[in-house]
Design a protein around this motif. Structure first.
Motif, PDB file in Angstrom:
ATOM      1  N   LEU A 218      27.849  70.604  51.036  1.00  0.00           N
ATOM      2  CA  LEU A 218      28.265  69.946  49.608  1.00  0.00           C
ATOM      3  C   LEU A 218      26.414  69.587  49.217  1.00  0.00           C
ATOM      4  O   LEU A 218      26.308  69.773  47.761  1.00  0.00           O
ATOM      5  CB  LEU A 218      28.146  68.210  49.819  1.00  0.00           C
ATOM      6  CG  LEU A 218      28.569  67.288  48.727  1.00  0.00           C
ATOM      7  CD1 LEU A 218      30.112  68.461  47.874  1.00  0.00           C
ATOM      8  CD2 LEU A 218      28.918  66.277  48.680  1.00  0.00           C
ATOM      9  N   LEU A 219      25.397  68.956  50.178  1.00  0.00           N
ATOM     10  CA  LEU A 219      24.110  69.470  49.245  1.00  0.00           C
ATOM     11  C   LEU A 219      23.893  70.911  48.962  1.00  0.00           C
ATOM     12  O   LEU A 219      23.569  70.784  47.827  1.00  0.00           O
ATOM     13  CB  LEU A 219      23.434  69.318  50.596  1.00  0.00           C
ATOM     14  CG  LEU A 219      23.618  67.418  50.555  1.00  0.00           C
ATOM     15  CD1 LEU A 219      22.558  67.324  51.942  1.00  0.00           C
ATOM     16  CD2 LEU A 219      22.760  66.583  50.355  1.00  0.00           C
ATOM     17  N   HIS A 220      23.943  71.465  49.818  1.00  0.00           N
ATOM     18  CA  HIS A 220      23.969  73.138  49.244  1.00  0.00           C
ATOM     19  C   HIS A 220      24.444  73.823  47.790  1.00  0.00           C
ATOM     20  O   HIS A 220      23.914  74.388  47.034  1.00  0.00           O
ATOM     21  CB  HIS A 220      24.150  74.050  50.151  1.00  0.00           C
ATOM     22  CG  HIS A 220      23.452  75.040  49.767  1.00  0.00           C
ATOM     23  ND1 HIS A 220      22.139  76.056  50.130  1.00  0.00           N
ATOM     24  CD2 HIS A 220      24.050  76.972  50.094  1.00  0.00           C
ATOM     25  CE1 HIS A 220      21.373  77.152  49.633  1.00  0.00           C
ATOM     26  NE2 HIS A 220      23.003  77.409  49.547  1.00  0.00           N
ATOM     27  N   VAL A 221      25.955  73.401  47.735  1.00  0.00           N
ATOM     28  CA  VAL A 221      26.363  74.095  46.869  1.00  0.00           C
ATOM     29  C   VAL A 221      26.571  73.275  45.496  1.00  0.00           C
ATOM     30  O   VAL A 221      26.684  73.862  44.071  1.00  0.00           O
ATOM     31  CB  VAL A 221      28.010  74.322  46.847  1.00  0.00           C
ATOM     32  CG1 VAL A 221      27.635  75.670  48.172  1.00  0.00           C
ATOM     33  CG2 VAL A 221      29.140  73.207  47.359  1.00  0.00           C
ATOM     34  N   MET A 222      26.405  71.455  45.645  1.00  0.00           N
ATOM     35  CA  MET A 222      26.769  70.945  44.314  1.00  0.00           C
ATOM     36  C   MET A 222      25.551  70.129  44.306  1.00  0.00           C
ATOM     37  O   MET A 222      24.906  70.297  43.895  1.00  0.00           O
ATOM     38  CB  MET A 222      27.300  70.175  44.819  1.00  0.00           C
ATOM     39  CG  MET A 222      28.122  69.094  43.529  1.00  0.00           C
ATOM     40  SD  MET A 222      28.931  69.818  41.582  1.00  0.00           S
ATOM     41  CE  MET A 222      30.059  70.787  42.723  1.00  0.00           C
TER      42      MET A 222
ATOM     43  N   LEU B 254      22.462  69.141  45.437  1.00  0.00           N
ATOM     44  CA  LEU B 254      21.206  70.149  45.038  1.00  0.00           C
ATOM     45  C   LEU B 254      20.739  71.384  44.412  1.00  0.00           C
ATOM     46  O   LEU B 254      19.618  71.003  43.699  1.00  0.00           O
ATOM     47  CB  LEU B 254      20.164  70.528  47.295  1.00  0.00           C
ATOM     48  CG  LEU B 254      20.723  70.037  47.726  1.00  0.00           C
ATOM     49  CD1 LEU B 254      19.985  70.373  49.132  1.00  0.00           C
ATOM     50  CD2 LEU B 254      18.823  68.634  47.439  1.00  0.00           C
ATOM     51  N   PRO B 255      21.601  71.789  43.808  1.00  0.00           N
ATOM     52  CA  PRO B 255      21.174  72.509  42.698  1.00  0.00           C
ATOM     53  C   PRO B 255      21.273  71.808  41.375  1.00  0.00           C
ATOM     54  O   PRO B 255      20.871  72.635  40.201  1.00  0.00           O
ATOM     55  CB  PRO B 255      22.803  73.390  43.071  1.00  0.00           C
ATOM     56  CG  PRO B 255      22.815  74.247  44.618  1.00  0.00           C
ATOM     57  CD  PRO B 255      22.718  72.346  44.768  1.00  0.00           C
ATOM     58  N   LEU B 256      22.191  70.328  41.047  1.00  0.00           N
ATOM     59  CA  LEU B 256      22.701  70.059  40.022  1.00  0.00           C
ATOM     60  C   LEU B 256      20.760  69.218  39.942  1.00  0.00           C
ATOM     61  O   LEU B 256      20.508  69.780  38.939  1.00  0.00           O
ATOM     62  CB  LEU B 256      23.167  69.016  40.032  1.00  0.00           C
ATOM     63  CG  LEU B 256      24.803  69.555  40.073  1.00  0.00           C
ATOM     64  CD1 LEU B 256      25.894  69.142  40.076  1.00  0.00           C
ATOM     65  CD2 LEU B 256      24.709  70.413  38.284  1.00  0.00           C
ATOM     66  N   MET B 257      20.673  69.125  40.318  1.00  0.00           N
ATOM     67  CA  MET B 257      18.976  68.441  40.912  1.00  0.00           C
ATOM     68  C   MET B 257      17.684  69.088  40.601  1.00  0.00           C
ATOM     69  O   MET B 257      16.864  68.409  39.072  1.00  0.00           O
ATOM     70  CB  MET B 257      18.836  67.478  42.426  1.00  0.00           C
ATOM     71  CG  MET B 257      19.616  66.474  42.433  1.00  0.00           C
ATOM     72  SD  MET B 257      19.071  66.157  43.948  1.00  0.00           S
ATOM     73  CE  MET B 257      18.101  64.754  44.234  1.00  0.00           C
ATOM     74  N   THR B 258      18.069  70.587  41.060  1.00  0.00           N
ATOM     75  CA  THR B 258      17.401  71.349  40.609  1.00  0.00           C
ATOM     76  C   THR B 258      17.364  72.358  38.834  1.00  0.00           C
ATOM     77  O   THR B 258      16.652  72.033  38.671  1.00  0.00           O
ATOM     78  CB  THR B 258      17.366  73.162  41.795  1.00  0.00           C
ATOM     79  OG1 THR B 258      17.267  72.586  42.909  1.00  0.00           O
ATOM     80  CG2 THR B 258      16.531  73.965  41.837  1.00  0.00           C
ATOM     81  N   ALA B 259      18.659  72.433  38.861  1.00  0.00           N
ATOM     82  CA  ALA B 259      18.746  72.783  37.402  1.00  0.00           C
ATOM     83  C   ALA B 259      18.134  71.857  36.675  1.00  0.00           C
ATOM     84  O   ALA B 259      17.840  71.767  35.568  1.00  0.00           O
ATOM     85  CB  ALA B 259      20.569  72.876  37.074  1.00  0.00           C
TER      86      ALA B 259
END
Lengths: 161, 539
Positions: free
Chosen positions: B247-251, B253-258
Motif C-alpha cells: 500500500l505504501l509503495h503503490v499508493m 508514497l507516490p501520491l505524497m511524492t507527486a
C-alpha cells in the motif's frame, strides 16, 4: 505604493472581536481535523495482532537427549543437552533479527552485521546489544518437548529430565 | 495579452450574412459541421503558430502542462553546467517508474504465498513483463542516484538561499520519499532480499529500544515497539507487513511524492526561477535571444513590454522584478527549453531501455525465514547505512540518518549570505575548501575503517561495557562529531557560513561514497573484511 494600500481602509487591522471569532473558527477547524486524523490513525493498530501460537511441540523428549545439540531450523532455535538438563537458545540475533549461524566451539556468527556470540550466547563482538535469548522448555502430558518462542528464561535455567 | 491572438484564423461571425443573404439554421449547421475539426483545434490550441516570440510565449502560457514553466527563460539557465539537467532527469525517471509500475500491478499479487510466483510469471510468461520489470528496477536505482546528484548540484550552486530556503526542505523530503519508495519496492517480490530487508527494517524501527532499555523506560514508553508494530501490523514479518508495504509503495508514497513534486516545481517559479549568479541579471543584452529578432528589438516590441503581469507585485511584499531588464538575456521557453527537456527525456529513456534490455533485475531465492543470505547485503544506496548499523542499530539506522537529514534541512536557515548564489562551490576559495575537506574526510573515514577492522571497537576491549556507551560512542558517531568540528573550524577560519556549509556537505557526501564502496567491495560473509570477493570462503 504598498504603504498607501496598507494604510487604506481595506487593509486596516480587524477589530478585536472579529479577530477572536476568526481565530475561534480556525482553531476549532484545526482541532476537528486533528482529532479526526488521530482517530483514523487508530485504525492501523489492531487490538489483537494476528499471531500463531508461540508454544510448539518439538517431538518426543528422549530424542533430544541423544545428542548434545539438536538444530530446529523451522523454529529458528537449538536444543542443547548437558548434565543438568535441556535448554534452548534462540537463533534470532538480538541486533536486527537475522538468523545466526552456529559455529560449534567458535560460538555464533550473525551474517548481516557481524555480531559474534560465544557458546553461551554472550556477545563478544559487534553491534548486538544483548545476549542470545534462552527459551522456556516444558514437557507436555504426552511426553513431548514444548518450547515457548516468546518466553525468555535465564541462561542458567535447565529442564531437568 | 491573451485576447486578440486568433486574428489569423478568426471565423466570420456566426449567423451574420455571409454574402448579403441571411443563412438558414440548417445551412449554418452544415457549415459548422464541416468546420468541426478546425474549430475543435482552435478551441484546443488557443494561439497561432509559435513563429513569433509572442506566440511562443503563449504556447507555454496557455498550455496546462507547460504553464508551470516560465514563458521566457534566462540564457544562463539554458547552459548545461547551470543544472546538468539532473532535476528533469529525476522527473523523467519518476514518470517512467509510474508508467512501468502500473502495468506491473496487473500481475503482481501482494500475498506472501503468491508474490514470488507472480514475479516469475512477470519474468517468464507475461509478454514484455521481464523488460518492464527490469526498467522499473533500474529506473529506481537511477532515480536514487539522480536525486543525490541533483541535491549535490543544488547544494554546490547555493540554490538553497534567499527565497529558495523552503524549496530545499521540500527537496530533502523528496529525497527521503525516494529512498522510502525504493525500500518498499524491493521488498515486494518476497525473495530473500525482500524478507530480510523487511526484517531488518522493522527491527531498525524498533531500535529506539536500545535507548529506552538503557534508561529503563521501555515498559511504559516503547516507541520502538510501537513503530515496529505499526509497520508490520503484527509482531513478526508476514502477510500483514507485505500488504502494508505494498500500500505504501503503490499508493501512499507516490501520491505524497507527486504532491511534493508539484510544490517543488511551483516554488522554482515563485522563488525566482532556476538559480543563477547575480551578475547574469546585470549583463548587457547580447546577441540574438529570440526565436526571431534580437533582444533589443524584443524589448522595444509593445507586446513584450511588461504590463499587468506585474500588477500584483504592487500589493505583495518581496523583491520586485527588475522591470527594465527583465526581458534582456532571456529566450523563449518554447521551443529552446522544450527541446532541451525532450533531449534529456530521450537520453534517460534510452539509457533505461538499454539497461532493461541487456540486464535482468535481480530476483533472489524465495523468502526463507530460517536462513538469511550470507552476507545479506542491501542495495548499494543503503550499504553505507548497513555499515553504520553494524556499529549500532539505533545510531546507524535512526540516529545518524535523522541528524544528517535534519541537519541538511537546517542549512538554508543557518547559512544565509547570498553573495555566491548560483556560483559553483562559491568561487575559488570554496573549491579549495571542498577539495581539502574531501581529502580530510577520505583520510578520516578510511583511517576509522582500518582501525575498526584491525582493532575492533569498545566491546572487543571491554566485554562488560554497557550498551548505552556503544550506542553513543561508536565509529559512526565519532565520524559525525569530527565532521561537525571540521565544518565549525572551517566556518571560523574563513569567517563564512557558506564555507562551513560546503565543508559539512562535502564531509557527508565523501563519507557516503567511501562507506558505500567499502560495504560493497570489502564486506563478505559474517560482515567480515575481505580484500575482494575472490577471498570469500567457499562451502
Amino acid at each position: 505604493m504598498s504603504n498607501d494600500l496598507q494604510q487604506s481602509e481595506r487593509f486596516q487591522a480587524p477589530k478585536e472581536r472579529r479577530d477572536f471569532l476568526g481565530l475561534a473558527a480556525l482553531w476549532s477547524a484545526a482541532v476537528a481535523l486533528g482529532v479526526a486524523t488521530l482517530g483514523a490513525m487508530r485504525l492501523p493498530m489492531p487490538s489483537v495482532f494476528p499471531e500463531s501460537n508461540s508454544r510448539v511441540k518439538l517431538g518426543p523428549l528422549p530424542s533430544f537427549l541423544a545428542s548434545s545439540m539438536t538444530p530446529i531450523p523451522e523454529h529458528r532455535l537449538w536444543i542443547y543437552a548437558d548434565k543438568a538438563g535441556l535448554y534452548a537458545i534462540s537463533a534470532i540475533c538480538t541486533h536486527l533479527g537475522c538468523i545466526v549461524t552456529n559455529g560449534g566451539e567458535k560460538g555464533f556468527h550473525c551474517p548481516c552485521h557481524g555480531s559474534r556470540f560465544d557458546v553461551q550466547g554472550q556477545v563478544t563482538q559487534g553491534p548486538a546489544p544483548k545476549p542470545l535469548m534462552y527459551l522456556q522448555l516444558r514437557v507436555s502430558p504426552d511426553g513431548q518437548l514444548v518450547v515457548d518462542k516468546q518466553a525468555e528464561v535465564g541462561a542458567d535455567v535447565r529442564l531437568k529430565v | 495579452m491573451v485576447t486578440d491572438t486568433k486574428e489569423s484564423r478568426q471565423e466570420p461571425e456566426q449567423g451574420a450574412p455571409a454574402n448579403g443573404q441571411p443563412q438558414s439554421a440548417i445551412q449554418r449547421y452544415l457549415k459548422n459541421l464541416r468546420s468541426v475539426p478546425r474549430s475543435f483545434r482552435d478551441s484546443l490550441i488557443r494561439h497561432g503558430r509559435p513563429t513569433s516570440d509572442r506566440a511562443a510565449s503563449q504556447a507555454v502560457f496557455t498550455n496546462f502542462f507547460l504553464h508551470i514553466m516560465p514563458t521566457r527563460i534566462h540564457r544562463y539557465s539554458m547552459r548545461i553546467r547551470a543544472t546538468w539537467g539532473l532535476g528533469i532527469i529525476t522527473l523523467v525517471l519518476f514518470l517512467l517508474l509510474t508508467a512501468t509500475g502500473i502495468p506491473l500491478m496487473i500481475y503482481y499479487k501482494p500475498s506472501i504465498d503468491q508474490a514470488y510466483d507472480s514475479m516469475k510469471e512477470i519474468h517468464y510468461i507475461v509478454p514484455t513483463g521481464r523488460f518492464v520489470r527490469n526498467i522499473h528496477r533500474w529506473g529506481a536505482h537511477a532515480m536514487v542516484a539522480m536525486v543525490m546528484l541533483h541535491m549535490a548540484r543544488a547544494f554546490y550552486t547555493a540554490a538553497y538561499k534567499g527565497a529558495r530556503q523552503f524549496n530545499w526542505v521540500v527537496g530533502m523530503l523528496l529525497f527521503v520519499l525516494t529512498l522510502a519508495l525504493s525500500f518498499t519496492g524491493y521488498l515486494l517480490p518476497w525473495d530473500q532480499l525482500a524478507f530480510w530487508a523487511v526484517t531488518i527494517g522493522s527491527e531498525i524501527a524498533q531500535s529506539p529500544r536500545e535507548l529506552t532499555d538503557a534508561l529503563g523506560i521501555t515498559d511504559w514508553c516503547d516507541i520502538g515497539g510501537f513503530q515496529k508494530r505499526l509497520l508490520l501490523g503484527a509482531n513478526q514479518v508476514g502477510q500483514e507487513a507485505l500488504i502494508r508495504f505494498y500500500l505504501l509503495h503503490v499508493m501512499v508514497l507516490p501520491l505524497m511524492t507527486a504532491v511534493l513534486l508539484g510544490v517543488h516545481f511551483w516554488r522554482i517559479r515563485k522563488d525566482g526561477g532556476l538559480t543563477r549568479p547575480a551578475y547574469t541579471d546585470a549583463l548587457p543584452a547580447t546577441g540574438s535571444s529570440g526565436a526571431n529578432g534580437s533582444a533589443n528589438a524584443l524589448e522595444s516590441s509593445p507586446a513584450m513590454r511588461p504590463s499587468r503581469t506585474y500588477g500584483l507585485m504592487a500589493v505583495v511584499r518581496g523583491k520586485t522584478p527588475a522591470v527594465d531588464r527583465a526581458m534582456a538575456n532571456t529566450v523563449p521557453t518554447y521551443p529552446g527549453a522544450l527541446y532541451a527537456i525532450a533531449a534529456l527525456t530521450m537520453l534517460t529513456l534510452a539509457a533505461m531501455l538499454a539497461l532493461g534490455y541487456y540486464y535482468d533485475a535481480p530476483l533472489k531465492e524465495m523468502a526463507n525465514p530460517a536462513v538469511p543470505e550470507n552476507p545479506a547485503k542491501a542495495p548499494w544506496y543503503f550499504l553505507g547505512l548497513q555499515e553504520l548499523v553494524s556499529y549500532s542499530a539505533f545510531m546507524g539506522g535512526v540516529g545518524i540518518p535523522a541528524i544528517v537529514v535534519l541537519g541538511l534541512m537546517c542549512v538554508p536557515y543557518l547559512d544565509r549570505d547570498e553573495e555566491d548564489v548560483g556560483i559553483w562551490f562559491g568561487g575559488s576559495l570554496g573549491k579549495w575548501i571542498c577539495l581539502l575537506t574531501a581529502i580530510v574526510t577520505a583520510v578520516v573515514v578510511i583511517g576509522m575503517l582500518i582501525f575498526t577492522v584491525q582493532y575492533g571497537w569498545l566491546r572487543s576491549w571491554f566485554p562488560g561495557i554497557p550498551q548505552i556507551v556503544i550506542t553513543l560512542v561508536n565509529p559512526g558517531t565519532v565520524l559525525l562529531v569530527v565532521f561537525m568540528a571540521w565544518s565549525l573550524g572551517i566556518t571560523k577560519a574563513t569567517n563564512s557560513t557558506r564555507m562551513g556549509a560546503l565543508a559539512v556537505f562535502t564531509c557527508f557526501l565523501i563519507a557516503f561514497v567511501i562507506l558505500t564502496y567499502f560495504a560493497t567491495v570489502h564486506r563478505g560473509p559474517n560482515w567480515d573484511f575481505y580484500w575482494s570477493q575472490d577471498q570469500w570462503p567457499t562451502h
